[in-house]
Design a protein around this motif. Structure first.
Motif, mmCIF file in Angstrom:
data_model
loop_
_atom_site.group_PDB
_atom_site.id
_atom_site.type_symbol
_atom_site.label_atom_id
_atom_site.label_comp_id
_atom_site.label_asym_id
_atom_site.label_seq_id
_atom_site.Cartn_x
_atom_site.Cartn_y
_atom_site.Cartn_z
ATOM 1 N N LEU A 212 -19.467 -47.294 -44.850
ATOM 2 C CA LEU A 212 -19.003 -46.590 -44.994
ATOM 3 C C LEU A 212 -18.643 -45.713 -46.302
ATOM 4 C CD1 LEU A 212 -15.680 -48.743 -44.838
ATOM 5 C CD2 LEU A 212 -15.669 -46.759 -44.133
ATOM 6 N N GLU A 213 -20.508 -46.233 -47.057
ATOM 7 C CA GLU A 213 -20.524 -45.401 -48.510
ATOM 8 C C GLU A 213 -21.008 -44.011 -48.266
ATOM 9 O OE1 GLU A 213 -24.031 -47.675 -49.685
ATOM 10 O OE2 GLU A 213 -23.357 -48.974 -49.599
ATOM 11 N N ASN A 214 -20.407 -43.412 -46.849
ATOM 12 C CA ASN A 214 -20.703 -41.899 -46.708
ATOM 13 C C ASN A 214 -19.400 -41.879 -45.951
ATOM 14 O OD1 ASN A 214 -24.068 -42.007 -46.585
ATOM 15 N ND2 ASN A 214 -23.721 -42.569 -45.000
ATOM 16 N N HIS A 215 -18.921 -42.276 -45.458
ATOM 17 C CA HIS A 215 -17.369 -42.053 -44.656
ATOM 18 C C HIS A 215 -16.254 -42.724 -45.747
ATOM 19 C CE1 HIS A 215 -19.614 -40.674 -41.610
ATOM 20 N NE2 HIS A 215 -20.350 -41.309 -41.732
ATOM 21 N N ASP A 216 -15.795 -41.716 -46.472
ATOM 22 C CA ASP A 216 -14.585 -42.471 -46.924
ATOM 23 C C ASP A 216 -12.675 -42.567 -46.491
ATOM 24 O OD1 ASP A 216 -12.918 -43.799 -49.147
ATOM 25 O OD2 ASP A 216 -12.448 -41.688 -49.770
ATOM 26 N N PHE A 217 -12.288 -43.682 -46.324
ATOM 27 C CA PHE A 217 -11.291 -43.956 -45.113
ATOM 28 C C PHE A 217 -9.473 -44.508 -46.054
ATOM 29 C CE2 PHE A 217 -14.836 -43.846 -42.094
ATOM 30 C CZ PHE A 217 -13.770 -42.431 -41.512
ATOM 31 N N SER A 218 -10.373 -43.826 -47.689
ATOM 32 C CA SER A 218 -9.278 -44.662 -48.808
ATOM 33 C C SER A 218 -7.951 -44.065 -48.040
ATOM 34 C CB SER A 218 -9.472 -44.598 -49.867
ATOM 35 O OG SER A 218 -10.084 -43.303 -50.289
ATOM 36 N N GLY A 219 -6.875 -44.950 -48.366
ATOM 37 C CA GLY A 219 -5.344 -44.979 -48.765
ATOM 38 C C GLY A 219 -5.204 -44.647 -46.550
ATOM 39 N N ILE A 220 -6.111 -44.894 -45.689
ATOM 40 C CA ILE A 220 -5.791 -45.363 -44.558
ATOM 41 C C ILE A 220 -6.114 -46.357 -43.717
ATOM 42 C CG2 ILE A 220 -6.394 -44.389 -41.835
ATOM 43 C CD1 ILE A 220 -7.067 -41.857 -44.096
ATOM 44 N N ASP A 221 -5.006 -46.507 -42.800
ATOM 45 C CA ASP A 221 -4.568 -48.088 -41.975
ATOM 46 C C ASP A 221 -5.525 -47.685 -41.292
ATOM 47 O OD1 ASP A 221 -3.337 -49.616 -44.326
ATOM 48 O OD2 ASP A 221 -1.594 -49.643 -43.107
ATOM 49 N N TRP A 222 -6.833 -48.548 -41.086
ATOM 50 C CA TRP A 222 -7.630 -48.939 -39.859
ATOM 51 C C TRP A 222 -8.638 -50.350 -39.779
ATOM 52 C CZ3 TRP A 222 -12.793 -49.146 -39.901
ATOM 53 C CH2 TRP A 222 -13.957 -48.974 -41.231
ATOM 54 N N CYS A 223 -8.860 -50.688 -38.539
ATOM 55 C CA CYS A 223 -9.307 -51.348 -37.937
ATOM 56 C C CYS A 223 -11.018 -51.503 -37.355
ATOM 57 C CB CYS A 223 -8.818 -52.296 -37.833
ATOM 58 S SG CYS A 223 -9.135 -54.166 -37.258
ATOM 59 N N TRP A 224 -11.808 -52.143 -36.993
ATOM 60 C CA TRP A 224 -13.136 -51.913 -36.681
ATOM 61 C C TRP A 224 -12.587 -53.511 -35.566
ATOM 62 C CZ3 TRP A 224 -16.671 -48.938 -35.951
ATOM 63 C CH2 TRP A 224 -17.924 -49.268 -34.832
ATOM 64 N N LEU A 225 -12.507 -53.017 -33.778
ATOM 65 C CA LEU A 225 -12.728 -53.860 -32.908
ATOM 66 C C LEU A 225 -13.999 -53.964 -32.683
ATOM 67 C CD1 LEU A 225 -9.358 -52.457 -32.026
ATOM 68 C CD2 LEU A 225 -9.601 -54.429 -32.816
ATOM 69 N N ALA A 226 -13.562 -55.527 -32.281
ATOM 70 C CA ALA A 226 -15.074 -56.243 -31.233
ATOM 71 C C ALA A 226 -14.260 -56.162 -29.962
ATOM 72 C CB ALA A 226 -15.807 -57.274 -31.834
ATOM 73 N N PHE A 227 -15.033 -56.016 -28.848
ATOM 74 C CA PHE A 227 -15.026 -56.405 -26.869
ATOM 75 C C PHE A 227 -15.453 -57.638 -26.492
ATOM 76 C CE2 PHE A 227 -13.134 -51.703 -28.137
ATOM 77 C CZ PHE A 227 -11.746 -52.410 -28.302
ATOM 78 N N GLY A 228 -15.052 -57.177 -25.685
ATOM 79 C CA GLY A 228 -16.096 -58.169 -24.213
ATOM 80 C C GLY A 228 -16.516 -59.812 -25.277
ATOM 81 N N SER A 229 -17.934 -60.197 -24.737
ATOM 82 C CA SER A 229 -17.925 -61.254 -25.455
ATOM 83 C C SER A 229 -17.849 -61.589 -26.732
ATOM 84 C CB SER A 229 -20.197 -61.800 -24.615
ATOM 85 O OG SER A 229 -20.640 -60.403 -25.705
ATOM 86 N N GLU A 230 -18.514 -60.075 -27.423
ATOM 87 C CA GLU A 230 -17.867 -60.504 -28.941
ATOM 88 C C GLU A 230 -16.836 -60.061 -29.529
ATOM 89 O OE1 GLU A 230 -19.383 -56.406 -30.950
ATOM 90 O OE2 GLU A 230 -19.517 -57.265 -32.310
ATOM 91 N N GLY A 231 -15.773 -59.859 -29.010
ATOM 92 C CA GLY A 231 -14.568 -60.202 -29.320
ATOM 93 C C GLY A 231 -14.507 -61.992 -28.513
#
Lengths: 647, 219
Positions: free
Chosen positions: A362-381
């Motif tokens: 995220l230091e190289n990609h800025d998403f301030s002001g945006i609602d987002w979420c990283w999801l885990a699936f499968g066994s990690e989920g």
């Protein structure tokens, strides 16, 4: 003594002697081999021996209240569930030498619910019910065995597993390790008359902070460190052509190489020193142990790893932490931590690793002001990661007003690609099926995810069902978890309202059954590429996972963890506590075997597989594995009934 | 009454025996084979094995007798007896042998190589009690090849049969008691096979045993 009294005595002697064979047999089988001699004597003197030719009935529901505890001496017995025609196909199991039945029925003094038939010529011990009950009340081991049939077996096995791991763990370095294996070996040394300049030059070249001074016979006479340079050379105005002996600390602290790391640590603490010189039997210099070397021995601890992960400056540092996670999980396995806690623990640390990778990117990609979420699936989920788990992830986001959706998606994809690559470097291999956030298919807005879920549920075709088994086990890992909650509510309301979908899921879940043989213990010919092996994931844990998912969706359970799902949905659906606990024990045992297999047999750097050879397990593990597979079959037959699946 | 008659009119019962032994032995002599014997299941079989300090019944000593009942398909250690003859004096031995007779009653006896076992028993019972011991004997050594011809149609050593049946009986020499438990298992298997072949009573079994012995000896 008259003839009658003599006869009574001789009978007693006869009984004692005749019991010998039985005792020898019992000594070879659990739990009897753990029982006290008096208990075994009781069993051996009281148990009858009966012969059942192949094909004959041993005991069944029509035999009335069970009068004996049956223990198979030799041969094979088949148990079939009586009644309930729809489930018979799932309820055949075979028992062999050392196995006993029907424990529940004889304890309760009721008829057996199963029909037990000899499939081979079989010899059985019959322990009369009253002697069985006496044994239960006098032998703690036997009591444990009977009342906690599976649980006690699990426990014994875990202990065995622990012993195995403890051995391996002890081969690793601890504070009890001898100094001969720690720190630098055969360190560089200089003679006392060496000029300071020459000594400093070699220290600089070698990049070392200290130099040992030894005489011609390699016996250490002093040590010179960087702090000596400041105090005794620079500040003391000592010319650089002076011999090093004038600046060194004389008579350095030495320990024999057979001393332990603990001794070295104690010496450092007592004498306020940072180096201990190690000498061989003749007093010659053979090594140097620094404070840092000792610290490294203790490095692998939960708190340290967490701290190291959270403050890791880059991916390289995370890589080292990932190795530590593996080491620590191994140590925990050695300490006898159960599979449930262990997989959750691995997941927790893997989460921390993943979050740090995301933060770094995220230091190289800025998403301030945006609602987002990283999801885990499968066994990690599901919080069920084992040592080797590849990536399964995605992104959910919402498009703020006035923002261009396509452009935003491209930004997320670029960020996800970097993150996926870094995760791979840290030790989470890229997903072969491309179920990753950098795949445009799985980087979606909240509305798109909802629509996708609805589509899979409305038209449960094969691909949709397969996707459901991966994507419906999602969990928020980083970012705004409200987005993930919203996805969950949508999923649960849709799924529980669409029985046809759940039925299709059930049919799918029943396509693969546990590998129990009808005559032999295990079916090991299911995977043509791996004859003689059982895939513990495909034919084991996945069965539990699949059934749990369906019940969770039906019962509106929010959790994704299989154990959680089974516990919570069992409550809602009035499944008895002990029944579900037996199922969970079964799942936990299979998971434990997987972990064991991946760790003990996996080669470093290679992804461990789930293929085990049941012939190579010890007898106890084999029996528990069989019992665990029976639990898998049990929940499958329940699912089959509940969803009216008829193949 | 009947017992005393036998005693008076000569089965040669030793006159020096203590009264309790005398009456027990007389009672045994007077007994008929009672009990139900219409099928193997109902017949009370007694498996017998001995220990001796040599192989010759005429010169060597019997040192122990073990017996175990097989009844209604069941072998039970509780229905066993062991007579230790190594230390006891003659009177004690006589009383022990009377107790042994009490235990076996007139049940058919089962052993492996009956000729050997029965000769030892007969000699000692004659010597200590003065009686001519006779019993209905079932000889597994001859019956097994008759009933399990697919495994071997000739008599073989006991251990070879155990291997043929896949019975795991451990290592080393067995005591007579332990050996009986194994013979009992063989009998359990044998009567199931015998029944299937229509040999379904103890008399038929003894006939079969004799026939087999005759057939296989003379060939």
């Amino acid at each position: 003594m008259d003839v009658g009294q003599v006869e009574a005595m001789l009978r007693q002697e006869g009984q004692r002697r005749a019991a010998g064979n039985t005792q020898a047999f019992l000594a070879r089988h659990a739990p009897f081999n753990k029982m006290a001699p008096a208990a075994l004597q009781l069993f051996a003197e009281k148990a009858h021996i009966a012969f059942y030719p192949a094909g004959s009935l041993i005991v069944g529901p029509d035999s009335g209240n069970v009068r004996f505890f049956y223990l198979i001496e030799s041969g094979k017995v088949q148990a079939r569930q009586a009644g309930e025609v729809t489930v018979t196909e799932y309820s055949i199991l075979s028992l062999g030498a050392g196995e006993s039945f029907p424990i529940g029925a004889v304890t309760a003094g009721r008829p057996s619910t199963n029909i037990y038939t000899a499939v081979e010529d079989t010899f059985c011990y019959h322990l009369p019910a009253e002697d069985y009950l006496t044994l239960m009340s006098t032998s703690p081991e036997f009591n444990l065995f009977c009342t906690q049939y599976i649980a006690s077996l699990l426990d014994q096995s875990r202990r065995q597993l622990q012993a195995q791991f403890a051995q391996k763990a002890s081969e690793q370095q601890t504070l009890n390790s001898p100094l001969s294996g720690i720190g630098a070996r055969n360190p560089t040394s200089v003679l006392p008359e060496t000029p300071l300049r020459a000594a400093l030059e070699s220290m600089s070249q070698l990049g070392i902070g200290s130099m040992v001074v030894a005489d011609a016979e390699q016996k250490p006479v002093g040590i010179f460190t960087r702090s000596d340079l400041l105090d005794r050379v620079v500040l003391a105005d000592l010319p650089l052509n002076s011999p090093i002996s004038q600046a060194m600390s004389a008579s350095p602290f030495t320990l024999n190489e057979h001393a332990t790391a603990y001794d070295a640590m104690l010496a450092m603490a007592t004498h306020g020193i940072r180096h201990v010189l190690v000498t061989d039997h003749a007093g010659r210099l053979s090594g140097v142990v620094s404070e840092r070397d000792l610290f490294a021995l203790q490095r692998v601890g939960l708190r340290q790893i967490r701290q190291a992960i959270e403050s890791a400056p880059n991916v390289e540092a995370l890589k080292a932490s990932a190795a530590d996670v593996r080491q620590l999980s191994f140590n925990m396995l050695a300490q006898g931590i159960g599979a449930e806690q262990l997989t959750q623990f691995i997941s927790a640390l893997n989460d921390a690793l993943t979050r740090r990778v995301i933060q770094l990117n995220l230091e190289n990609h800025d998403f301030s002001g945006i609602d987002w979420c990283w999801l885990a699936f499968g066994s990690e989920g599901r919080d069920e990661q084992t040592f080797s788990t590849d990536q399964d992830n995605g992104i959910v986001y919402t498009v703020p007003e006035g923002e261009d959706k396509e452009a935003l998606k491209q930004r997320f994809l670029a960020f996800a690609l970097d993150t996926n690559k870094d995760l791979d470097k840290v030790g989470f291999p890229l997903c072969k099926g491309n179920i990753m956030a950098s795949n445009p298919q799985w980087c979606l807005t909240l509305d798109e995810w909802r629509a996708q879920f609805s589509k899979w549920i409305r038209t449960p075709e094969p691909v949709a069902l397969l996707n459901a088994t991966i994507f419906f086990d999602f969990r928020p890992l980083y970012g705004k978890s409200e987005l993930s909650d919203s996805m969950r509510r949508h999923l649960l309301s849709q799924a529980s309202a669409t029985p046809i979908f759940l039925q299709a899921m059930a049919r799918n879940a029943l396509e693969v059954g546990p590998p129990l043989g009808k005559i032999r213990d295990f079916a090991t010919d299911l995977e043509p590429d791996h004859p003689g092996k059982i895939d513990l994931k495909k034919y084991g844990s996945r069965i539990f996972v699949d059934v749990a998912r369906i019940y969770a969706l039906a019962a509106g359970v929010h959790g994704t963890n299989t154990i959680q799902r089974l516990k919570l949905s069992a409550q809602k659906m009035n499944i008895k506590g002990e029944e579900i606990n037996a199922v969970l024990d079964g799942l936990n045992f299979i998971q434990l075997l997987r972990l064991q297999h991946q760790y003990l047999e996996g080669e470093p750097g290679r992804q461990g597989d789930n293929l085990i050879d049941p012939e190579k397990l010890n007898e106890l593990d084999r029996r528990i594995l069989k019992e665990s597979f029976r639990q898998a079959r049990k929940i499958q037959s329940r699912l089959k009934l509940d969803y009216q699946v008829n193949h | 009454m009947f017992g005393i008659k036998k005693f008076l009119f000569g089965d040669g019962l030793n006159e020096n025996l203590p009264p309790d032994v005398k009456s027990a032995v007389s009672a045994w002599l007077a007994q008929e084979a009672t009990g139900l014997e219409s099928s193997h299941f109902l017949t009370r079989y007694v498996v017998v094995d001995i220990a001796s300090d040599g192989m010759n019944p005429d010169s060597d000593r019997l040192t122990g007798i073990a017996a175990t009942v097989v009844h209604q398909g069941i072998v039970s250690p509780e229905q066993s007896i062991y007579v230790d003859l190594t230390t006891a004096d003659e009177t004690v031995q006589a009383r022990q042998l009377a107790a042994f007779l009490n235990f076996i009653v007139k049940s058919p006896l089962v052993s492996y190589h009956v000729a050997f076992v029965s000769a030892f028993l007969e000699n000692l019972l004659k010597k200590r009690l003065g009686i001519s011991f006779s019993a209905r004997w079932v000889d597994l050594a001859w019956l097994l090849p008759a009933m399990f011809g697919e495994k071997s149609h000739k008599p073989m050593p006991l251990d070879d049969w155990l291997v043929a049946f896949g019975l795991d009986v451990g290592e080393g020499r067995r005591s007579p008691s332990e050996n009986n438990m194994i013979l009992a298992r063989l009998l359990q298997m044998l009567v199931v096979r015998a029944h299937a072949k229509g040999v379904d009573s103890v008399e038929a079994l003894i006939e079969e045993s004799k026939a087999s012995s005759h057939l296989r000896r003379t060939r």
